[in-house]
Design a protein around this motif. Structure first.
Motif, PDB file in Angstrom:
ATOM      1  N   GLY A  57       0.806  -1.211   0.000  1.00 20.17           N
ATOM      2  CA  GLY A  57       0.000   0.000   0.000  1.00 20.17           C
ATOM      3  C   GLY A  57       0.837   1.257   0.000  1.00 20.17           C
ATOM      4  N   TYR A  58       0.150   2.358   0.161  1.00 22.68           N
ATOM      5  CA  TYR A  58       0.831   3.648   0.202  1.00 22.68           C
ATOM      6  C   TYR A  58       0.051   4.616   1.075  1.00 22.68           C
ATOM      7  CZ  TYR A  58      -2.605   5.557  -3.062  1.00 22.68           C
ATOM      8  OH  TYR A  58      -3.756   5.981  -3.646  1.00 22.68           O
ATOM      9  N   THR A  59       0.768   5.645   1.519  1.00 28.79           N
ATOM     10  CA  THR A  59       0.182   6.729   2.285  1.00 28.79           C
ATOM     11  C   THR A  59       0.706   8.030   1.710  1.00 28.79           C
ATOM     12  OG1 THR A  59       0.103   5.409   4.302  1.00 28.79           O
ATOM     13  CG2 THR A  59       0.012   7.793   4.575  1.00 28.79           C
ATOM     14  N   ASP A  60      -0.174   8.989   1.464  1.00 29.56           N
ATOM     15  CA  ASP A  60       0.216  10.330   1.026  1.00 29.56           C
ATOM     16  C   ASP A  60      -0.444  11.337   1.957  1.00 29.56           C
ATOM     17  OD1 ASP A  60       1.883   9.810  -1.165  1.00 29.56           O
ATOM     18  OD2 ASP A  60       0.149   9.493  -2.474  1.00 29.56           O
ATOM     19  N   ILE A  61       0.371  12.120   2.644  1.00 31.92           N
ATOM     20  CA  ILE A  61      -0.105  13.168   3.538  1.00 31.92           C
ATOM     21  C   ILE A  61       0.436  14.486   3.001  1.00 31.92           C
ATOM     22  CG2 ILE A  61      -0.066  14.076   5.897  1.00 31.92           C
ATOM     23  CD1 ILE A  61       0.425  11.164   6.832  1.00 31.92           C
ATOM     24  N   THR A  62      -0.420  15.481   2.864  1.00 29.84           N
ATOM     25  CA  THR A  62       0.017  16.777   2.323  1.00 29.84           C
ATOM     26  C   THR A  62       0.090  17.871   3.376  1.00 29.84           C
ATOM     27  OG1 THR A  62      -2.252  17.295   1.693  1.00 29.84           O
ATOM     28  CG2 THR A  62      -0.848  16.284   0.012  1.00 29.84           C
ATOM     29  N   ALA A  63      -0.583  17.747   4.493  1.00 28.54           N
ATOM     30  CA  ALA A  63      -0.541  18.773   5.540  1.00 28.54           C
ATOM     31  C   ALA A  63      -0.801  18.105   6.885  1.00 28.54           C
ATOM     32  CB  ALA A  63      -1.598  19.846   5.272  1.00 28.54           C
TER      33      ALA A  63
END
Length: 178
Positions: A57-63
């Motif tokens: 899987g993956y995780t993307d956090i922008t703030a």
């Protein structure tokens, strides 16, 4: 909010509306999944998606701080990059992470571990361990003053403990089981 389950705990769909203090236009948090095949969690400034949960899987956090993580066979193979955070894990062979200035490496886990960090930007510490606790050495230096003598503490369990405060005081203890 709304929560639905299907053949609990294998299928779920949950939507949670933002709180009253959230800025206008904030999207709701949504969690969906059909375990163990797929899960997805989305919300303000983040997305987390897993395939064959929890392995890929993956995780993307922008703030508030950007961070991206890819999991290839979690928890063994993982890469993550972000503000103040760096992770490369190819366990059990090699692992390296830097999280908020704490730099840690494992080689052939749990054989060798080395960590470096700073306490309040005054004392820089380097710790080296073999078989986690059988050999343990920590060196402490004053940040920005590399010419000053270092304080050092070494344990070889259960045989020896050696301490040097860097100012001329040394102590040895033979047979040191703790």
């Amino acid at each position: 909010s709304r929560h639905e389950t299907y053949l609990w705990p294998f299928g779920f769909n949950a939507i949670k509306q933002p709180g009253a203090d959230a800025p206008p236009g904030t999207p709701p948090r949504r969690d969906v999944g059909v375990l163990p095949f797929y899960t997805k969690s989305t919300g303000p400034h983040h997305i987390n998606e897993d395939y064959l949960w929890p392995f890929f899987g993956y995780t993307d956090i922008t703030a508030p701080k950007a961070y991206q993580e890819r999991r290839y066979f979690w928890p063994f193979l993982l890469q993550g990059r972000g503000e103040g955070r760096y992770v490369n894990r190819w366990a059990p062979f090699y692992s390296h992470s830097v999280v908020q200035g704490y730099d840690k490496r494992w080689i052939m886990w749990p054989l060798v571990r080395q960590a470096q960090w700073s306490d309040d930007d005054r004392v820089e510490r380097t710790r080296t361990q073999f078989l986690y606790f059988l050999y343990w050495n920590e060196v402490q230096r004053v940040v920005g003053r590399p010419n000053l003598p270092a304080a050092e503490l070494t344990h070889i369990l259960p045989l020896l403990c050696e301490w040097d405060n860097g100012a001329g005081r040394r102590q040895w203890q033979f047979f040191s089981p703790l």
